[in-house]
Design an enzyme around this catalytic site. Structure first.
Site, short mmCIF file in Angstrom:
data_model
loop_
_atom_site.label_atom_id
_atom_site.label_comp_id
_atom_site.label_asym_id
_atom_site.label_seq_id
_atom_site.Cartn_x
_atom_site.Cartn_y
_atom_site.Cartn_z
N TYR A 82 4.37 5.00 -2.62
CA TYR A 82 4.78 6.49 -2.29
C TYR A 82 6.16 6.48 -1.74
O TYR A 82 6.65 7.80 -1.78
CB TYR A 82 3.50 6.48 -0.97
CG TYR A 82 2.24 6.64 -1.44
CD1 TYR A 82 1.78 7.55 -2.26
CD2 TYR A 82 1.51 5.43 -1.06
CE1 TYR A 82 0.20 7.29 -2.49
CE2 TYR A 82 0.09 5.38 -1.34
CZ TYR A 82 -0.26 6.38 -2.39
OH TYR A 82 -1.65 6.43 -2.83
N TYR A 91 0.97 -1.23 -0.02
CA TYR A 91 0.25 0.07 0.17
C TYR A 91 0.92 1.06 -0.05
O TYR A 91 0.45 2.19 -0.44
CB TYR A 91 -0.95 0.11 1.18
CG TYR A 91 -2.12 -1.01 1.37
CD1 TYR A 91 -3.46 -0.48 0.83
CD2 TYR A 91 -2.05 -2.17 1.42
CE1 TYR A 91 -4.32 -1.19 0.79
CE2 TYR A 91 -3.08 -3.00 1.35
CZ TYR A 91 -4.39 -2.56 1.04
OH TYR A 91 -5.51 -3.40 1.02
#
Length: 647
Positions: free
Chosen positions: A380, A376
């Site tokens: 990023y 997840y």
């Protein structure tokens, strides 16, 4: 309420005023890049007013307010880095000259405060408010250079955001000016690191660039360590059956300067990204405190990332667990309880604005059956360090690479420039054992832990990495320390620290520094780490070869401190000071100026003979003289003095 439709005649009047010399003088401080948009916004504000006495003050007030907010006093935002360096040299020299005239510590502080305020810079903050350390900074051009770069860079970037240059359809995340400035800075830093050679006590020589490549300054190493720690947290969460959450915490609308369409946001209140990041830090801190009071443990990572207009938002991968002090044991869904608490603080500010409940806090529960929780957040991490091939945003936009001249502005370079410009910490660990102990354990040699207690041996083994044979394990390190939600007072392995006297660039001070680790299972024993002492190699150090520099105190080789009662005089008066030399009023300034021009050793303080000649002047001049706004020597000598209010 004024009618918004403006006829052609009125618009011509507005345009004529904006083109007038009176308004042009107001635009002189505004950078050339901004003037077109500033004039357009001023014209839009004037469009609802038809009378000259109304629309002219509206335009003037708008420009003055904009300049006061985004153009610091005494600073030219259009200057390049070479001009910033020249300004820093000028400011430092001016402070030196002004401090020559200081007569007390208070006077010296007033001089420093005035000089700093002239450039929109804060007075340096030092330990114990030591005046000598403050003076050492304000007389150094390098200190001024750092401060000016920060003030000018943030002011210019803030103006770019305010005027709508930074958004999806223009320059996303950060303006081209900020990215180009950051690339130039990285290039200068790389050249300086390559040119500086250092030697340790064993005689080994390296450039600082070679040493930096072995630390987290290397983007590959940094990304690898972050993912290692994230995977370790996930391993612990699976073992303890903790529930995982992926959160995206956003700011209220008033922090966003531009809408997704590229149009200005009417709710924008002028806040810069640094202010918005502080807001997120405060709200999340309140939420974590509330969770702790309810007996909910939390650990994981958070990542700060910019929206298209530079406003930050936080991505968080956290794991929650009910602690022994859980206050609502009847609520079995601990993650749901934590979500409700965090949403309460996410909606706390500007609660009634449209879309607040939908966009302020986005929550996704981790489904262990669908794969790794680290997936997840992995993209990023990559987006904010060394980039990915497809740089997509939350809203579905794709940020592509731009080309400006000979420079290629990649999305990751824009994010890195954004974080550096506003001083925003991109990655932060929540909970878990400290990484400082992890890194210190890597410096402890193997022969030091041969008879170590079990906790120390397990922690040391967890941090060791053998190329091709063994990987370091953050999860094993956490187990040895007491778990992922261990309190600082309950850590099994902690840093061993000692106080050392450190000679820095500006002062000699006491610093608490680690020199090893210690284990609770063997109290009083320190497992010392191996640390090298690096010294610059003469002939290779770029800073040494640049020439002599002003000393870090105001004491040079020619003088000794006058005493501890007056820090500002410490380099101006010899230890055994002769009687002050007295000059006539017309001679003192000439002699002092000539002596300063020589750049020789400081001369004993020259005391001019006070001029007691009677003067006369108008009542207004007398009032200015009494208020300190007028020098008495500027008044004519009274050849026939009488009693009165004249000086």
């Amino acid at each position: 309420m004024q009618y918004r439709k403006v006829d052609a005649k009125t618009r011509r009047q507005h345009k004529a005023f904006l083109d007038s010399p009176q308004f042009a003088s107001e635009l002189e401080r505004i950078p050339l890049k901004w003037r077109g948009r500033v004039v357009s916004q001023a014209l839009e504000l004037m469009s609802v007013w038809h009378w000259r006495r109304i629309f002219e003050p509206v335009a003037l007030d708008f420009v003055r307010d904009f300049a006061a907010h985004y153009v610091p006093a005494g600073i030219d935002l259009s200057q390049d880095d070479a001009e910033i360096c020249a300004t820093a040299e000028k400011a430092a020299e001016n402070v030196k000259k002004m401090l020559w005239k200081a007569i007390s510590d208070t006077h010296a502080r007033d001089i420093i405060e005035q000089e700093c305020s002239d450039y929109g810079i804060d007075v340096p903050e030092v330990d114990d408010d030591d005046l000598r350390a403050i003076i050492a900074r304000v007389v150094d051009p390098r200190w001024w250079r750092r401060q000016l770069r920060k003030v000018i860079g943030r002011a210019f970037e803030g103006g770019n955001i305010r005027l709508g240059y930074v958004h999806y359809h223009g320059e996303p995340y950060a303006s081209n000016d900020a990215v180009l400035s950051r690339l130039a800075q990285n290039k200068r830093n790389a050249a300086a690191l390559e040119a500086t050679m250092v030697r340790n006590e064993a005689g080994q020589e390296f450039s600082i660039a070679e040493l930096a490549e072995k630390t987290t300054a290397n983007k590959t190493i940094r990304r690898g360590e972050l993912m290692l720690r994230i995977n370790g947290f996930e391993t612990i969460a699976r073992e303890c059956k903790d529930e995982g959450l992926f959160l995206t915490w956003s700011c209220p609308s008033r922090f966003h300067a531009t809408l997704h369409s590229g149009k200005p946001n009417p709710k924008y209140d002028g806040s810069d990204p640094r202010t918005a990041n502080k807001y997120l830090g405060k709200m999340t801190a309140l939420a974590r405190s509330a969770l702790a009071r309810r007996g909910i443990g939390l650990y994981g990572f958070r990542i700060a990332e910019p929206h298209h207009d530079g406003c930050p938002h936080w991505h968080m991968l956290v794991f929650v667990r009910a602690l022994p002090g859980y206050t609502t044991p009847h609520v079995k869904d601990v993650a749901g309880r934590a979500i409700r608490v965090m949403k309460r603080y996410a909606w706390r500010t500007d609660r009634g604005e449209p879309g607040a409940f939908k966009r302020r806090l986005d929550v996704k529960r981790i489904d262990w059956s669908k794969g790794s929780a680290a997936g997840y957040i992995a993209k990023y991490v990559a987006k904010n360090i060394d980039g990915v091939a497809d740089h997509k945003t939350k809203e579905g936009y794709v940020v592509t690479t731009d080309t400006v001249g000979d420079y290629e502005l990649t999305p990751s370079a824009r994010v890195e420039a954004w974080a550096a410009r506003w001083g925003i910490r991109q990655f932060q660990q929540w909970g878990g054992a400290p990484v400082s102990v992890w890194r210190e354990l890597r410096r402890v040699p193997a022969d030091m832990v041969q008879e170590a207690p079990p906790a120390m041996a397990a922690a040391w083994d967890a941090v060791q990495k053998v190329e091709g044979e063994k990987r370091a394990c953050w999860a094993s390190y956490l187990r040895a320390q007491g778990g992922a939600i261990v309190k600082r007072d309950d850590l099994m392995v902690t840093l061993a620290k000692e106080t050392k006297t450190v000679t820095g660039r500006y002062e000699v001070c006491e610093r608490v520094m680690p020199y090893g680790v210690q284990c609770r299972q063997m109290a009083g024993v320190v497992f010392k780490s191996v640390r090298h002492t690096w010294t610059p190699v003469q002939g290779h150090d770029a800073r040494t070869s640049a020439g002599s520099r002003f000393p870090w105190t105001r004491v040079n080789n020619c003088t000794q401190p006058a005493g501890t009662d007056f820090a500002a005089d410490m380099s101006f008066e010899p230890k055994t000071s002769p009687a002050p030399v007295t000059f006539q009023p017309d001679q003192a300034a000439q002699v002092e100026h000539a002596w300063l021009a020589l750049g020789a050793c400081p001369w004993p303080r020259m005391v001019p003979l006070p001029d007691k000649s009677p003067r006369h002047g108008t009542p207004r001049q007398v009032a200015d003289w009494r208020a300190g706004r007028l020098d008495v020597n500027k008044l004519p000598i009274d050849t026939n003095p009488t009693k009165g209010n004249a000086p």
